[in-house]
Design an enzyme around this catalytic site. Structure first.
Site, PDB file in Angstrom:
ATOM      1  N   ASP A  36       0.824  -1.220   0.000  1.00  0.00           N
ATOM      2  CA  ASP A  36       0.000   0.000   0.000  1.00  0.00           C
ATOM      3  C   ASP A  36       0.856   1.267   0.000  1.00  0.00           C
ATOM      4  O   ASP A  36       0.447   2.306   0.517  1.00  0.00           O
ATOM      5  CB  ASP A  36      -0.950   0.037   1.212  1.00  0.00           C
ATOM      6  CG  ASP A  36      -1.764  -1.230   1.361  1.00  0.00           C
ATOM      7  OD1 ASP A  36      -2.387  -1.646   0.372  1.00  0.00           O
ATOM      8  OD2 ASP A  36      -1.763  -1.827   2.463  1.00  0.00           O
ATOM      9  N   HIS A  48      -4.493  -1.889  -6.277  1.00  0.00           N
ATOM     10  CA  HIS A  48      -3.925  -0.556  -6.382  1.00  0.00           C
ATOM     11  C   HIS A  48      -4.850   0.322  -7.208  1.00  0.00           C
ATOM     12  O   HIS A  48      -5.590  -0.156  -8.063  1.00  0.00           O
ATOM     13  CB  HIS A  48      -2.512  -0.575  -6.961  1.00  0.00           C
ATOM     14  CG  HIS A  48      -2.354  -1.404  -8.181  1.00  0.00           C
ATOM     15  ND1 HIS A  48      -1.997  -2.736  -8.129  1.00  0.00           N
ATOM     16  CD2 HIS A  48      -2.498  -1.120  -9.487  1.00  0.00           C
ATOM     17  CE1 HIS A  48      -1.923  -3.222  -9.354  1.00  0.00           C
ATOM     18  NE2 HIS A  48      -2.229  -2.261 -10.193  1.00  0.00           N
TER      19      HIS A  48
END
EC number: 6.3.4.4
Length: 429
Positions: free
Chosen positions: A13, A41
């Protein structure tokens, strides 16, 4: 170095999607080399927002996008993602996307086993996404996996299903779960096969030909080095290697072809799921980081744990991953903090350490030793040059660079693709 490999330097992340998208307009090929559809993502291109989990980021720009042999592929998730992205106007065809014919398939039995293990009462959960990633890798290592190429041969497919169910049905019985029908699994795979096989290819050759013809290849990592099955916070890790060395093994290119390794790190730390997190904050500062950074998982929607930047553990992952330069992301999230802390060492049982200990129990005891830095009042959001940054923000970036012992190649200052301060061009380094 004509090629670039992008890897996460923390627990995932870190903002890899934006940076891969930012770099992909100059690449000819984008290749994924590990993981599955467990790590999502987000790409922001103009007014369009794309959320990808399995497809390489290059697809939104029409780049040749490769899913390597190191990836575990859920065929149903692949088809669903292709359909969803196509509805946003992205053209996805077998000419644009290639899946390694030797990639392992994630099956319904893997998803079910993942959930059964996470839900059990007599064990500590790992915090998986329950999407079958780990069990699929287990079967790959156990040499009983069903691979993409098996979908092309009905007789071989039946044999593979028989072999894998011999193992899984024994597990299911032991867990008090009913057996899975071989006929049902064969039927499910036979039905999905025509939607997958057109994309199947010997991707090692596709990449070899691209590199031989001087095309630029961007290798796209998923998750982060601290989730690496060997080098991460074991056992709270993923089931694959996430460091740059996997770019070679997971696609079939030679180690010299992975090129410049760009490690992505947030200006603070986050983690999803269980496991040690030395700098985690449980106060208003941690809440503010989460709110400003919109720290919720793309795939699961789970709230991410937040904390101050950990220079010790980040330096360690950069060294293990052979990183040439770092992309520091989300600097703008730190705007307005009067004081910003950075972890420069750990204390474990009274001993000061300059690395994260290997043992799970020792990791849980690691207490951060902080260095306090002055924050800044001005905004860094949208900055595209050093001149746009407050002086204290520049000092923060430079101090991070000193502590992690690796050059900061670029700084990202917002989710927007072009909001980047470039110091070192990965494709020209």
């Amino acid at each position: 170095m004509a090629n670039v490999t992008v890897v996460g330097a923390q627990w995932g992340d870190e903002g890899k999607g934006k940076l891969v998208d930012w770099l992909s307009h100059r690449a000819d090929v984008v290749a994924r080399f590990q993981g599955g559809h467990n790590a999502g993502h987000t790409l922001v291109v103009g007014e369009n927002v794309y959320k990808l989990s399995l497809l390489p980021s290059g697809v939104v720009r029409g780049k040749l996008s490769v899913i390597g042999n190191g990836v575990v592929v859920d065929p149903w998730a692949f088809v669903a993602e292709v359909d969803r992205i196509a509805q946003q106007g992205v053209v996805i065809t077998p000419d644009v996307v290639k899946i390694s014919e030797t990639a392992t398939l994630i099956l319904p039995i893997h998803r079910e086993l993942d959930a059964l293990r996470e839900n059990r009462d007599d064990g500590e959960p790992i915090g998986t996404t329950r999407r079958g990633i780990g069990p699929a890798y287990e079967d790959k290592v156990g040499r009983r996996a069903v691979r993409v190429i098996d979908l092309a041969d009905p007789a071989a497919l039946k044999a593979r299903v028989k072999d894998i169910l011999h193992h899984h049905n024994a597990l299911r019985r032991g867990l008090g779960h009913e057996e899975y029908s071989a006929d049902q699994l064969v039927a499910e795979l036979t039905e999905i096969a025509p939607k997958i096989l057109p994309y199947a290819a010997p991707v090692w050759r596709v990449l070899k030909d691209a590199i031989k013809s001087d095309q630029k290849v961007l290798f796209e990592g998923a998750q982060g080095a601290l989730l690496d099955v060997d080098h991460g916070t074991y056992p709270f890790v993923t089931s694959s290697n996430t460091v740059s060395g996997q770019a070679s093994a997971g696609t079939g290119v030679g180690p010299r072809d992975v090129g410049y390794v760009l490690g992505i790190a947030k200006a603070y730390m986050t983690r999803v799921g269980e496991g040690p997190f030395p700098t985690e904050l449980h106060d208003a500062d941690g809440q503010m980081l989460g709110e400003r950074g919109h720290e919720f998982g793309v795939v699961t929607g789970r709230k991410r744990r937040c904390g101050w930047f950990d220079a010790v553990i980040t330096r360690q992952t950069l060294q293990v991953g052979g990183v040439h330069g770092v992309a520091l992301t989300k600097l703008d999230v730190l705007d307005g903090f009067k004081t910003i802390k950075v972890c420069v060492a750990y204390e474990v049982d009274g001993e000061r350490l300059d690395h994260l200990p290997a043992g799970k129990e020792a990791q849980a005891k690691a207490t951060p030793v902080y260095e306090e830095l002055q924050g800044w009042e001005g905004s860094t959001a949208g900055a595209r040059s050093w001149a746009d940054l407050p002086a204290e923000a520049v000092k923060y970036v430079r101090r991070i660079e000193e502590l992690i012992e690796c050059p900061i190649a670029l700084v990202s200052t917002s989710p927007e693709r072009e909001d980047v301060i470039l110091m070192q061009d990965p494709f020209r380094s």
